[in-house]
Design a protein around this motif. Structure first.
Motif, PDB file in Angstrom:
ATOM      1  N   ALA A 276      20.562  44.133  41.265  1.00  0.00           N
ATOM      2  CA  ALA A 276      20.632  43.158  40.176  1.00  0.00           C
ATOM      3  C   ALA A 276      19.275  42.533  39.894  1.00  0.00           C
ATOM      4  O   ALA A 276      18.888  42.348  38.736  1.00  0.00           O
ATOM      5  N   ARG A 277      18.547  42.192  40.966  1.00  0.00           N
ATOM      6  CA  ARG A 277      17.240  41.551  40.757  1.00  0.00           C
ATOM      7  C   ARG A 277      16.245  42.511  40.117  1.00  0.00           C
ATOM      8  O   ARG A 277      15.330  42.075  39.412  1.00  0.00           O
ATOM      9  N   ALA A 278      16.394  43.789  40.347  1.00  0.00           N
ATOM     10  CA  ALA A 278      15.496  44.765  39.728  1.00  0.00           C
ATOM     11  C   ALA A 278      15.671  44.818  38.215  1.00  0.00           C
ATOM     12  O   ALA A 278      14.773  45.270  37.498  1.00  0.00           O
ATOM     13  N   THR A 279      16.821  44.357  37.724  1.00  0.00           N
ATOM     14  CA  THR A 279      17.088  44.338  36.281  1.00  0.00           C
ATOM     15  C   THR A 279      17.363  42.916  35.786  1.00  0.00           C
ATOM     16  O   THR A 279      17.834  42.744  34.667  1.00  0.00           O
ATOM     17  N   PHE A 280      17.083  41.903  36.614  1.00  0.00           N
ATOM     18  CA  PHE A 280      17.316  40.491  36.289  1.00  0.00           C
ATOM     19  C   PHE A 280      18.790  40.212  35.978  1.00  0.00           C
ATOM     20  O   PHE A 280      19.114  39.251  35.290  1.00  0.00           O
ATOM     21  N   GLY A 281      19.676  41.090  36.473  1.00  0.00           N
ATOM     22  CA  GLY A 281      21.103  40.934  36.218  1.00  0.00           C
ATOM     23  C   GLY A 281      21.516  41.301  34.807  1.00  0.00           C
ATOM     24  O   GLY A 281      22.668  41.088  34.417  1.00  0.00           O
ATOM     25  N   LEU A 282      20.591  41.863  34.023  1.00  0.00           N
ATOM     26  CA  LEU A 282      20.848  42.103  32.601  1.00  0.00           C
ATOM     27  C   LEU A 282      21.578  43.406  32.334  1.00  0.00           C
ATOM     28  O   LEU A 282      22.084  43.608  31.225  1.00  0.00           O
ATOM     29  N   MET A 283      21.624  44.307  33.307  1.00  0.00           N
ATOM     30  CA  MET A 283      22.345  45.568  33.140  1.00  0.00           C
ATOM     31  C   MET A 283      23.622  45.486  33.979  1.00  0.00           C
ATOM     32  O   MET A 283      23.590  45.551  35.198  1.00  0.00           O
TER      33      MET A 283
ATOM     34  N   GLU B  20      21.023  32.823  37.252  1.00  0.00           N
ATOM     35  CA  GLU B  20      19.831  32.236  37.850  1.00  0.00           C
ATOM     36  C   GLU B  20      18.597  32.550  37.009  1.00  0.00           C
ATOM     37  O   GLU B  20      17.740  31.683  36.784  1.00  0.00           O
ATOM     38  N   PHE B  21      18.502  33.785  36.515  1.00  0.00           N
ATOM     39  CA  PHE B  21      17.368  34.170  35.683  1.00  0.00           C
ATOM     40  C   PHE B  21      17.336  33.355  34.391  1.00  0.00           C
ATOM     41  O   PHE B  21      16.284  32.815  34.007  1.00  0.00           O
ATOM     42  N   ALA B  22      18.476  33.240  33.714  1.00  0.00           N
ATOM     43  CA  ALA B  22      18.529  32.462  32.473  1.00  0.00           C
ATOM     44  C   ALA B  22      18.155  31.000  32.725  1.00  0.00           C
ATOM     45  O   ALA B  22      17.464  30.368  31.916  1.00  0.00           O
ATOM     46  N   THR B  23      18.589  30.461  33.870  1.00  0.00           N
ATOM     47  CA  THR B  23      18.252  29.088  34.227  1.00  0.00           C
ATOM     48  C   THR B  23      16.760  28.934  34.465  1.00  0.00           C
ATOM     49  O   THR B  23      16.143  27.946  34.021  1.00  0.00           O
ATOM     50  N   GLU B  24      16.160  29.891  35.148  1.00  0.00           N
ATOM     51  CA  GLU B  24      14.716  29.839  35.383  1.00  0.00           C
ATOM     52  C   GLU B  24      13.938  29.906  34.068  1.00  0.00           C
ATOM     53  O   GLU B  24      12.936  29.203  33.888  1.00  0.00           O
ATOM     54  N   VAL B  25      14.405  30.745  33.148  1.00  0.00           N
ATOM     55  CA  VAL B  25      13.728  30.834  31.842  1.00  0.00           C
ATOM     56  C   VAL B  25      13.809  29.495  31.125  1.00  0.00           C
ATOM     57  O   VAL B  25      12.819  29.017  30.560  1.00  0.00           O
ATOM     58  N   ALA B  26      14.976  28.861  31.144  1.00  0.00           N
ATOM     59  CA  ALA B  26      15.127  27.552  30.491  1.00  0.00           C
ATOM     60  C   ALA B  26      14.214  26.501  31.122  1.00  0.00           C
ATOM     61  O   ALA B  26      13.580  25.693  30.414  1.00  0.00           O
ATOM     62  N   CYS B  27      14.111  26.521  32.459  1.00  0.00           N
ATOM     63  CA  CYS B  27      13.237  25.566  33.148  1.00  0.00           C
ATOM     64  C   CYS B  27      11.771  25.785  32.797  1.00  0.00           C
ATOM     65  O   CYS B  27      11.023  24.821  32.537  1.00  0.00           O
ATOM     66  N   LYS B  28      11.346  27.040  32.801  1.00  0.00           N
ATOM     67  CA  LYS B  28       9.944  27.354  32.464  1.00  0.00           C
ATOM     68  C   LYS B  28       9.643  27.022  31.008  1.00  0.00           C
ATOM     69  O   LYS B  28       8.536  26.580  30.674  1.00  0.00           O
TER      70      LYS B  28
ATOM     71  N   LEU C 212      22.424  23.249  34.757  1.00  0.00           N
ATOM     72  CA  LEU C 212      22.293  24.703  34.921  1.00  0.00           C
ATOM     73  C   LEU C 212      22.024  25.067  36.376  1.00  0.00           C
ATOM     74  O   LEU C 212      22.605  26.029  36.899  1.00  0.00           O
ATOM     75  N   VAL C 213      21.137  24.322  37.021  1.00  0.00           N
ATOM     76  CA  VAL C 213      20.824  24.600  38.427  1.00  0.00           C
ATOM     77  C   VAL C 213      22.066  24.431  39.294  1.00  0.00           C
ATOM     78  O   VAL C 213      22.336  25.239  40.195  1.00  0.00           O
ATOM     79  N   GLN C 214      22.854  23.397  39.023  1.00  0.00           N
ATOM     80  CA  GLN C 214      24.079  23.189  39.792  1.00  0.00           C
ATOM     81  C   GLN C 214      25.089  24.302  39.538  1.00  0.00           C
ATOM     82  O   GLN C 214      25.835  24.698  40.452  1.00  0.00           O
ATOM     83  N   ASN C 215      25.117  24.827  38.327  1.00  0.00           N
ATOM     84  CA  ASN C 215      25.985  25.974  38.040  1.00  0.00           C
ATOM     85  C   ASN C 215      25.591  27.184  38.885  1.00  0.00           C
ATOM     86  O   ASN C 215      26.453  27.887  39.427  1.00  0.00           O
ATOM     87  N   VAL C 216      24.290  27.439  38.969  1.00  0.00           N
ATOM     88  CA  VAL C 216      23.801  28.549  39.792  1.00  0.00           C
ATOM     89  C   VAL C 216      24.216  28.354  41.240  1.00  0.00           C
ATOM     90  O   VAL C 216      24.709  29.287  41.906  1.00  0.00           O
ATOM     91  N   GLU C 217      24.035  27.143  41.738  1.00  0.00           N
ATOM     92  CA  GLU C 217      24.395  26.863  43.129  1.00  0.00           C
ATOM     93  C   GLU C 217      25.898  26.985  43.366  1.00  0.00           C
ATOM     94  O   GLU C 217      26.344  27.395  44.449  1.00  0.00           O
TER      95      GLU C 217
ATOM     96  N   ASP D   6      14.374  36.771  23.377  1.00  0.00           N
ATOM     97  CA  ASP D   6      15.120  37.989  23.696  1.00  0.00           C
ATOM     98  C   ASP D   6      16.480  37.644  24.286  1.00  0.00           C
ATOM     99  O   ASP D   6      17.477  38.321  24.013  1.00  0.00           O
ATOM    100  N   LEU D   7      16.535  36.594  25.098  1.00  0.00           N
ATOM    101  CA  LEU D   7      17.788  36.200  25.746  1.00  0.00           C
ATOM    102  C   LEU D   7      18.705  35.397  24.834  1.00  0.00           C
ATOM    103  O   LEU D   7      19.918  35.563  24.871  1.00  0.00           O
ATOM    104  N   CYS D   8      18.135  34.505  24.021  1.00  0.00           N
ATOM    105  CA  CYS D   8      18.992  33.553  23.317  1.00  0.00           C
ATOM    106  C   CYS D   8      19.050  33.737  21.808  1.00  0.00           C
ATOM    107  O   CYS D   8      19.855  33.063  21.150  1.00  0.00           O
ATOM    108  N   GLY D   9      18.237  34.634  21.250  1.00  0.00           N
ATOM    109  CA  GLY D   9      18.232  34.766  19.804  1.00  0.00           C
ATOM    110  C   GLY D   9      18.379  36.178  19.288  1.00  0.00           C
ATOM    111  O   GLY D   9      19.072  36.427  18.292  1.00  0.00           O
ATOM    112  N   GLU D  10      17.732  37.120  19.933  1.00  0.00           N
ATOM    113  CA  GLU D  10      17.773  38.517  19.495  1.00  0.00           C
ATOM    114  C   GLU D  10      19.186  39.097  19.611  1.00  0.00           C
ATOM    115  O   GLU D  10      20.009  38.622  20.402  1.00  0.00           O
ATOM    116  N   ALA D  11      19.444  40.164  18.847  1.00  0.00           N
ATOM    117  CA  ALA D  11      20.720  40.874  18.964  1.00  0.00           C
ATOM    118  C   ALA D  11      20.947  41.330  20.399  1.00  0.00           C
ATOM    119  O   ALA D  11      22.072  41.308  20.903  1.00  0.00           O
TER     120      ALA D  11
END
Length: 494
Positions: free
Chosen positions: A94-101, A306-314, A334-339, A435-440
């Motif tokens: 999962a981490r190799a694909t950021f959970g996106l596949m 977790e990846f989406a949360t990190e993107v939002a934080c950054k 979001l962080v509490q959701n991940v936990e 790419d995560l929140c707007g693109e198709a």
């Protein structure tokens, strides 16, 4: 053969010629096609991880029957250590694909492993079905094959059963029996990554009724079987856009397809179930394919959230808005959701269930809770990302703009983030978020997370009904027992 390499996977794709249709055209070279080229490379990287000294012992094991290495997703857990070994393999993939596949090879490896690991269920209906499934499991494990699956009927008239549709074979069903196998016709969806897989396995969710017999079947065939058409949805990216501009969409596009079977021959040794409504309705619960694969999808969903949360934080940090209380509150949520998801996974793994067969399964209730929560948590992460990015998500220049020296000084001035964040860094991060929140591409990921496990409303209702059926509600009884009962009323005779 055992574990294969990325090159061996790609060479296998080159050796086949499935009938793939995309945008009205027949795809004749999937490996070099713009839409499929990069996703194929990403899957190949997963196979190469099996040979990487850093990961090999973490994601593979020596098979006691063959002496060859196999991915841990082919391991039927017998101990708590087996569950942990599978969990680690799921997380590495999962981490190799950021959970996106969502449908990497380990997912269906787990499904077939559990079907084959519970042969007693199919054996009582037809010993040949159990034998076929065990042989198929050994075959895909030995050759390290990549499977897709299609288990949902097309969205035609959902108010009618399969046999009530205008065409009897709108939904996939058996046409006739032949000496060498079954002839099947009709369609199934949603075959994720089908064009770049080796084989397809067919089975269905429970819910069959009398009259559905011809549709109650399970089998597997190579993806290039004659008569099988792969009808791809419209692509979310064309494979030619800049990786800078689309760092995720350009790499992790998961093509989905409707599988149309036009009088396809399924050899008898590939038939796992046929013409039995009862067996089809019990397949999920009795073989554990409603539970063990939920472990894989739970780990994958955790990594993705977790990846989406990190993107939002950054994103918030890059423009200095995470100093505001409302932004901190949203990001803290979001962080509490991940936990929460991480904790549920650990509970599921530690409070495992031991079956009469000796198989151990992660606890069902925490996994089902993850299935109920992720379809709400992931969309919330995307919503927070959209709110934080605001108009900046719509105003990013391109890589070509940065490469134009006449424009560069203007971009460096007007697109810089907070102190210490250059324009190029901020824009690149905003493009990742878009790419995560707007693109198709991102909207497909959002829709996938809502429905990858089925209708979330129905699933939660089923979960409650099972809870009610199995729960004794002893705490309520104890609380009531501690209070004195009402005195009986004595009615005096007149």
């Amino acid at each position: 053969m055992g574990i294969r390499t990325g090159n061996e996977y790609i060479n296998a794709l080159k050796s086949r010629q499935p009938e793939i249709w995309l945008g009205g055209e027949k795809v004749t070279d999937v490996v070099n096609h713009d839409v499929f080229r990069q996703p194929i490379k990403e899957i190949a990287k997963l196979y190469d991880l099996q040979h990487d000294p850093e990961f090999q012992d973490r994601i593979t094991h020596i098979c006691s029957e063959t002496g060859e290495r196999a991915n841990n997703s082919f391991l039927l857990p017998r101990t708590a250590e087996d569950i942990k070994a599978r969990s680690e393999a799921f997380e590495v993939h999962a981490r190799a694909t950021f959970g996106l596949m969502g449908r990497t090879p380990d997912f269906l490896n787990t499904v077939v492993t559990n079907m084959a690991g519970n042969p007693w269920f199919l054996d009582k209906y037809n010993p040949d079905w159990a034998k076929n499934l065990i042989e198929y499991y050994n075959y895909i494990k030995k050759n390290d094959l990549f499977l897709t699956h299609a288990i949902i009927n097309p969205q035609n008239d959902r108010s009618k059963a399969s046999y009530e549709q205008e065409d009897l074979f709108t939904h996939l069903g058996v046409v006739e029996e032949k000496p060498d196998g079954l002839i099947v016709r009709g369609a199934k969806m949603l075959a994720t990554l089908a064009p770049i897989t080796d084989e397809v396995i067919i089975y269905s969710f429970p819910g069959f009724q009398p009259g559905d017999e011809r549709y109650a079947l399970a089998f597997a065939v190579p993806v290039d079987t004659p008569g099988l058409k792969l009808l791809c949805r419209e692509q979310m990216q064309d494979g030619t856009r800049s990786v800078f501009d689309h760092p995720l969409a350009s790499r992790f596009e998961e093509m989905d397809a409707v599988l149309a079977f036009e009088d396809v021959l399924v050899p008898w040794n590939r038939v796992f179930m046929y013409n039995n409504v009862e067996a089809a309705n019990l397949l999920y619960s009795k073989t554990g394919i409603n539970q063990q694969p939920a472990h894989q999808s739970g780990v994958r969903g955790y990594v993705k959230l977790e990846f989406a949360t990190e993107v939002a934080c950054k994103l918030a940090d890059s423009i200095g808005v995470d100093q505001y209380l409302n932004v901190q509150t949203d990001l803290g949520e979001l962080v509490q959701n991940v936990e929460t998801i991480r904790a549920l996974l650990r509970v599921a793994e530690q409070e495992y269930e031991t079956m009469p067969t000796g198989e151990v399964r992660p606890a069902a209730a925490p996994l089902e809770t993850i299935r109920g929560m992720l379809p709400k948590m992931y969309p919330r992460a995307i919503e927070v990302m959209q709110i934080i990015g605001a108009g900046g998500l719509l105003m990013s220049p391109t890589a070509a703009d940065f490469e134009n020296q006449e424009l560069r000084s203007h971009l460096d001035k007007y697109y810089a983030g907070r102190e210490g964040v250059s324009a190029e860094e901020r824009v690149h991060l905003f493009k990742l978020a878009w790419d995560l929140c707007g693109e198709a591409f991102g909207q497909r990921l959002l829709q996938y997370e809502r429905y990858y496990t089925g209708d979330p409303i129905r699933k939660r209702a089923i979960f409650y009904n099972q809870y009610k059926r199995n729960k004794q509600f002893t705490s309520v009884e104890q609380a009531l027992a501690a209070s004195p009962p009402l005195k009986k009323q004595v009615t005096k005779a007149k």
